[in-house]
Enzyme design. Sequence first.
Site: not given
Ligand code: BES
Ligand code: ZN
Ligand code: MN
Length: 512
Positions: A261, A266, A273, A284, A343, A345, A347
């Site tokens: 990825k 992000d 966020k 990310d 968010d 994204e 996947r």
């Molecule tokens: N890049 C983030 C995940 C992440 C969080 C990486 C903290 C490193 C540190 C990912 O794209 C994300 O935003 N995931 C969300 C998923 C949710 C919306 C289902 C999350 O973890 O809150």
């Molecule tokens: Zn992300």
């Molecule tokens: Mn995200």
Amino acid sequence: MARRLVEVELSKGRVLAGDKIVHGLFSDTEPDFHRLGAEGARSARALAKAVRFAGEEDRTAEIPLGARGRTITLVGLGKSAGFTEEKARAFVERAIDSARSSKAASLGLVVPEHAAFSGEAAAERIFRQLALAEYLFDPFLPRKPGARLKSATVAVPAAWRRVYESGSALGAAIAEGVVLTRDLGNTPPNQASPEWIVRQARGHAKRWGATIRVLAGPELKRRQMGGILAVGAGSKNPPRLVRIDLGSARRGGPVIALVGKGITFDTGGISIKPAAQMDEMKWDKMGACAVLGILEAASRLALPFRLRAYLALAENMPDGAAFRPGDIVRCANGKTVEILNTDAEGRMVLADALAWAASDKPEVMIEYSTLTGACVVALGPTGAGLFSPSDDLARGLLDAAEAAGERLWRLPLWPEFLEEMKGSHSDLKNLGGRWGGACNAAAFLSQFVGEVAEWAHLDIAGPAYVGGDGPRKRGATGYAVALTVNWLRTRAATESTAAPAARALRRQRKRR
Ligand code: BES
Ligand code: ZN
Ligand code: MN
């Protein structure tokens, strides 16, 4: 770019060289100072006696050696029975610190005889640790603090030489990979756009003798890669999907696919966020950066594999053209996904990358992503989550991680999680309920691996980087390079002996 690696070599002579010599001593083993030379050994024995130094844990003693300000540091390691690999790592760290605080340009390290230091994996860890001792991401520092420690020499018991020779080569290759991963990862998002990463990847691929293929807008559309196109739609920096083929000349060998990825930033997109620590979302892209680091290391080791790397590169921004909650997109394998949160994204870009990788029919497919905060909630910031339907692959990766000193923990792919991700007007939705977020995400990914039975997903959101301004050094860590290279090496060893039979058996099983 950033600071060079410390040059580390195995000591050839009987007497150890170095401005600073560090000698580990157990409290219950008779010390043998022959590595310090006649004069050094005499001084060490005399001083140890004078200050009653008997290798007590955490105790150190300094001995001046000759005229030019060289010193020996004796480091107490305590009882040999309670000595662990963790303590071995701390010992090496202490040696580095003591070289640094005495402003030495070269370090001589005497590795004492103990199981925690023996074996190829231990050698790899020590050489890697020393090589990376002076790493600093400095392209944006006006005054580059010059690296002090330039070289290190490691002395080991004579019987360990052979093993340390191969372990040192492994550690050196991994260190090169880790530096590449860290440099790419630490590059700020105003510079490191998807196209910038493509440029870097092209340069490295050329150097590795690898071929590279880059998919941009029209080609992504032609292949119905609706996931990565949706995520990239809101950014001025358009998305790219990259495939790098390493070792394709060795035709016939098994193909291992590595998928990463690479979200260069992000923001969360329209589902934006919160502001706090959003800067950390420049990391990310660490999955893609780790894959490039793995290739760097692999290119330096003769491995009997064809490696295929797939990098899913995009920037997730809110914009008039951005994808939105409610959108339904079609991914490369034909599956449709309703976006419930922009968010989620990672996947979406991985759906297309995994589908492409799977269509190339690799033997094994390993994917790396900073996918969920939930995984960090579950395992803390130092360990990654491992998801795989294959017990063999999972065991292999867990063992390799352990040998590399990287924390990895298996998490489940239960059918309940997949149920959670099923859509009402689409095959899937990109968001599950409140609980088990890391597992829901993994279940989602499982829908894009096609016929590949041996696949694994590593959620590296925790260990890929150190954020904040806490006690640990801020920045990309290079996590997963060491564990993967270790896994590849082990696999190579079994591949050359047992594997053709094992492969045939697997194929047979599949047919049934
Ligand atoms: N890049 C983030 C995940 C992440 C969080 C990486 C903290 C490193 C540190 C990912 O794209 C994300 O935003 N995931 C969300 C998923 C949710 C919306 C289902 C999350 O973890 O809150
Ligand atoms: Zn992300
Ligand atoms: Mn995200």
